[in-house]
Design a protein around this motif. Structure first.
Motif, PDB file in Angstrom:
ATOM      1  N   ALA A 249      34.848 -23.289  27.008  1.00  0.00           N
ATOM      2  CA  ALA A 249      33.513 -23.359  26.406  1.00  0.00           C
ATOM      3  C   ALA A 249      33.242 -24.814  26.068  1.00  0.00           C
ATOM      4  O   ALA A 249      34.129 -25.528  25.626  1.00  0.00           O
ATOM      5  CB  ALA A 249      33.459 -22.495  25.157  1.00  0.00           C
ATOM      6  N   GLY A 250      32.022 -25.239  26.295  1.00  0.00           N
ATOM      7  CA  GLY A 250      31.663 -26.615  25.979  1.00  0.00           C
ATOM      8  C   GLY A 250      30.196 -26.701  25.642  1.00  0.00           C
ATOM      9  O   GLY A 250      29.440 -25.737  25.837  1.00  0.00           O
ATOM     10  N   THR A 251      29.810 -27.845  25.102  1.00  0.00           N
ATOM     11  CA  THR A 251      28.403 -28.050  24.770  1.00  0.00           C
ATOM     12  C   THR A 251      27.958 -29.387  25.323  1.00  0.00           C
ATOM     13  O   THR A 251      28.633 -30.401  25.136  1.00  0.00           O
ATOM     14  CB  THR A 251      28.199 -28.043  23.245  1.00  0.00           C
ATOM     15  OG1 THR A 251      28.646 -26.801  22.730  1.00  0.00           O
ATOM     16  CG2 THR A 251      26.737 -28.228  22.884  1.00  0.00           C
ATOM     17  N   VAL A 252      26.836 -29.370  26.024  1.00  0.00           N
ATOM     18  CA  VAL A 252      26.255 -30.617  26.509  1.00  0.00           C
ATOM     19  C   VAL A 252      25.068 -30.938  25.592  1.00  0.00           C
ATOM     20  O   VAL A 252      24.110 -30.160  25.512  1.00  0.00           O
ATOM     21  CB  VAL A 252      25.821 -30.502  27.985  1.00  0.00           C
ATOM     22  CG1 VAL A 252      25.312 -31.848  28.494  1.00  0.00           C
ATOM     23  CG2 VAL A 252      26.984 -30.020  28.843  1.00  0.00           C
ATOM     24  N   GLU A 253      25.185 -32.055  24.876  1.00  0.00           N
ATOM     25  CA  GLU A 253      24.141 -32.455  23.924  1.00  0.00           C
ATOM     26  C   GLU A 253      23.101 -33.333  24.613  1.00  0.00           C
ATOM     27  O   GLU A 253      23.453 -34.267  25.332  1.00  0.00           O
ATOM     28  CB  GLU A 253      24.739 -33.276  22.782  1.00  0.00           C
ATOM     29  CG  GLU A 253      25.700 -32.550  21.894  1.00  0.00           C
ATOM     30  CD  GLU A 253      26.167 -33.412  20.722  1.00  0.00           C
ATOM     31  OE1 GLU A 253      26.831 -32.865  19.842  1.00  0.00           O
ATOM     32  OE2 GLU A 253      25.876 -34.628  20.687  1.00  0.00           O
TER      33      GLU A 253
ATOM     34  N   ARG B 273      34.722 -28.285  22.867  1.00  0.00           N
ATOM     35  CA  ARG B 273      35.279 -27.341  21.888  1.00  0.00           C
ATOM     36  C   ARG B 273      34.258 -26.241  21.590  1.00  0.00           C
ATOM     37  O   ARG B 273      33.105 -26.335  21.991  1.00  0.00           O
ATOM     38  CB  ARG B 273      35.562 -28.092  20.579  1.00  0.00           C
ATOM     39  CG  ARG B 273      34.284 -28.698  20.000  1.00  0.00           C
ATOM     40  CD  ARG B 273      34.386 -29.155  18.575  1.00  0.00           C
ATOM     41  NE  ARG B 273      33.081 -29.485  18.040  1.00  0.00           N
ATOM     42  CZ  ARG B 273      32.469 -30.664  18.147  1.00  0.00           C
ATOM     43  NH1 ARG B 273      33.062 -31.655  18.804  1.00  0.00           N
ATOM     44  NH2 ARG B 273      31.283 -30.861  17.637  1.00  0.00           N
ATOM     45  N   ILE B 274      34.695 -25.222  20.861  1.00  0.00           N
ATOM     46  CA  ILE B 274      33.749 -24.269  20.301  1.00  0.00           C
ATOM     47  C   ILE B 274      33.088 -24.990  19.122  1.00  0.00           C
ATOM     48  O   ILE B 274      33.729 -25.775  18.439  1.00  0.00           O
ATOM     49  CB  ILE B 274      34.455 -22.951  19.850  1.00  0.00           C
ATOM     50  CG1 ILE B 274      33.442 -21.843  19.579  1.00  0.00           C
ATOM     51  CG2 ILE B 274      35.318 -23.165  18.620  1.00  0.00           C
ATOM     52  CD1 ILE B 274      32.874 -21.205  20.819  1.00  0.00           C
TER      53      ILE B 274
ATOM     54  N   HIS C   4      44.794 -21.684  19.713  1.00  0.00           N
ATOM     55  CA  HIS C   4      43.355 -21.919  19.598  1.00  0.00           C
ATOM     56  C   HIS C   4      43.137 -22.944  18.498  1.00  0.00           C
ATOM     57  O   HIS C   4      43.504 -22.710  17.353  1.00  0.00           O
ATOM     58  CB  HIS C   4      42.603 -20.627  19.297  1.00  0.00           C
ATOM     59  CG  HIS C   4      41.128 -20.749  19.566  1.00  0.00           C
ATOM     60  ND1 HIS C   4      40.365 -21.766  19.009  1.00  0.00           N
ATOM     61  CD2 HIS C   4      40.286 -20.026  20.355  1.00  0.00           C
ATOM     62  CE1 HIS C   4      39.106 -21.636  19.452  1.00  0.00           C
ATOM     63  NE2 HIS C   4      39.033 -20.602  20.268  1.00  0.00           N
ATOM     64  N   PRO C   5      42.513 -24.090  18.823  1.00  0.00           N
ATOM     65  CA  PRO C   5      42.357 -25.148  17.806  1.00  0.00           C
ATOM     66  C   PRO C   5      41.097 -25.029  16.961  1.00  0.00           C
ATOM     67  O   PRO C   5      40.927 -25.823  16.020  1.00  0.00           O
ATOM     68  CB  PRO C   5      42.294 -26.415  18.660  1.00  0.00           C
ATOM     69  CG  PRO C   5      41.574 -25.965  19.904  1.00  0.00           C
ATOM     70  CD  PRO C   5      42.025 -24.544  20.146  1.00  0.00           C
ATOM     71  N   GLY C   6      40.187 -24.087  17.276  1.00  0.00           N
ATOM     72  CA  GLY C   6      38.924 -24.003  16.518  1.00  0.00           C
ATOM     73  C   GLY C   6      38.076 -25.245  16.742  1.00  0.00           C
ATOM     74  O   GLY C   6      38.014 -25.760  17.862  1.00  0.00           O
TER      75      GLY C   6
END
Ligand code: MV4
Length: 447
Positions: A271-275, A292-293, A79-81
């Protein structure tokens, strides 16, 4: 399920990952640099391996040492954080090569989303709204000038390898174009070794609103609503909250569906985030996707009662998601407590924490790796705690945040607590009336 996870990170996020692994019955391996021998993640993990001297390039960014640590300890996943190697395509690839599951995006996905012009084109093709501008990279000043005149000033030049503001220039007219172009190209080339630029209409005084998503190995994605991250200083977020004061149920649905379309179009796993940028008319546009988280993930956990690290581990192990979306059942806000002096330009303030008292009580969560007697090393970023509160309304959240900030005692180093206390009393902030420019004219001098 995995037997043992190596955590390629330090600080609060290493601890955060260890906690979930412990609850899931998964063994953990901490890695640490010489500067982190006395860190809590080293003590709380089942095993710990020293991976090099203090400088990140020789330790937390040293791929051969990390892989060696995974092999020695027989870890079956890494897990890379966030930060460090979390979005490094080469690390993701080397993990694959050594048969260690990288709990994050594939090399392809990282490359695709890491190149911002490619990411934008991919999202546009998937039907995600994007800001009008060049189709991909611009080859010459003449081409740039033509596009700028077609869409109208102001425009913004962006480095395709960028993110976080580097290699970005706003241009207001033809006569400023050449200098902006030369400056952005130079800065991008020096910072990223890639001077490719693209151009788009400049959105004035936007909000930064991002959608949390999870995709599984079958190509299905869901969203967990938004986080408003408009309170930033020099592209460093200081406060995040959810739900966003400017997002209606209707807008949430539209942004959530757009994020899912984007994620499913690329078969995003993890898990991902779309900005998104949201303009003053409530129109939203894709900005970037983070594979990433993120630091601010706890506020989403608080309002959806999901453990996002657990979800990451489950999808990495091949478990499918339900396909349901998740909506905020509460209000939550996070203040980043950094060892920095907010009255002196947020200058880092490393050193020994002589005494410490953490806030607690109803609706208060502190994610932190520090303890009384801990020495904050000068080598890494200065975030020492995340203070997360939740309540039934935004107003109660702010009251609770003030109460918790006042309970927080850290002696020995300067922190961002005085800034947060002042912000919580700001009339515009209290009304939810702010944009990404809010801190540009904030008075930090009396903190
Ligand atoms: C923009 C913008 C306005 N218009 N793009 C900042 C970092 C990078 N991720 C993209 N950024 C911006 N892109 C257009 N077309 C304004 C910003 C921006 C910003 C965005 C989100 C949060 C804080 C910001 C601070 C300054 C500029």
């Amino acid at each position: 399920m995995f037997n043992k996870i190596l955590i390629a990170n330090r600080g609060e996020i290493a601890l955060r990952i260890i906690r979930t692994c412990r609850e899931m019955g998964i063994k953990t391996v901490a890695v640490y640099s010489k500067a982190d021998e006395t860190s809590l993640h080293v003590r709380f993990a089942d095993e710990a391996v020293c991976i090099g001297p203090a400088p990140s390039v020789n330790s937390y960014l040293n791929i051969p040492n990390l892989i060696a640590a995974a092999e020695i300890t027989n870890a079956d996943a890494i897990h890379p954080g966030y930060g460090f190697l979390a979005e490094n395509a080469e690390f993701s690839r080397v993990c694959q090569e050594y048969n260690v599951k990288f709990i994050g995006a594939s090399p392809d996905m990282i490359n695709q989303m890491g190149d911002k012009a490619t990411a934008k084109a991919t999202m546009a093709k998937a039907g995600v709204p994007t800001i009008p501008g060049s189709e991909g990279l611009i080859d010459s000043i003449e081409e740039g000038l033509k596009i700028a005149n077609d869409i109208g000033y102001p425009v913004i030049l962006k480095a395709t390898a960028g993110g976080g503001g580097k290699g970005m220039r706003i241009v207001y007219n033809d006569s400023d174009f050449k200098k902006a172009w030369d400056d952005a190209k130079m800065e991008a080339g020096a910072a990223f070794g890639n001077d490719g630029l693209y151009l788009e209409k400049f959105v004035e005084e936007p909000r930064h609103v991002e959608i949390q998503i999870i995709g599984d190995s079958k190509g299905k994605a869901c969203h967990l609503s938004e986080r408003d991250c408009s309170i930033q200083r020099r592209h460093q977020k200081l406060v995040e909250e959810t739900p966003s004061p400017i997002v209606s149920d209707e807008l949430r649905e539209k942004m959530g569906q757009a994020a899912i379309r984007g994620a499913e179009a690329i078969g995003y796993e993890g898990a991902g985030t779309v900005e998104f940028l949201v303009d003053k008319h409530g129109e939203f546009y894709f900005m970037e996707m983070n594979t990433r988280i993120q630091v601010e993930h706890p506020i989403t956990e608080e309002v959806t009662s999901f453990d996002l690290i657990k979800e990451q581990i489950k999808v990495a192990a091949g478990i499918e998601i339900t396909g349901q979306n998740y909506y905020p059942q509460l209000y939550s806000m996070e203040c980043r407590i950094n060892a920095e002096d907010p009255s002196s330009g947020f200058r880092p303030s490393p050193g020994k924490i002589y005494s410490l008292h953490l806030p607690g009580g109803h609706g208060v969560r502190v994610d932190s790796h520090v303890y009384a007697g801990y020495v904050i090393p000068p080598n890494y970023d200065s975030m020492i705690a995340k203070l997360i509160v939740s309540a039934q309304s935004r107003e109660e959240c702010i009251v609770r945040m003030k109460r918790a900030l006042n309970e927080f005692i850290i002696e020995g180093v300067k922190t961002t607590i005085p800034f947060h206390l002042k912000l919580m009393d700001d009339p515009k902030f209290k009304k939810g009336d702010f944009t990404t420019k809010f801190l540009d004219d904030f008075d930090f001098s009396d903190l």
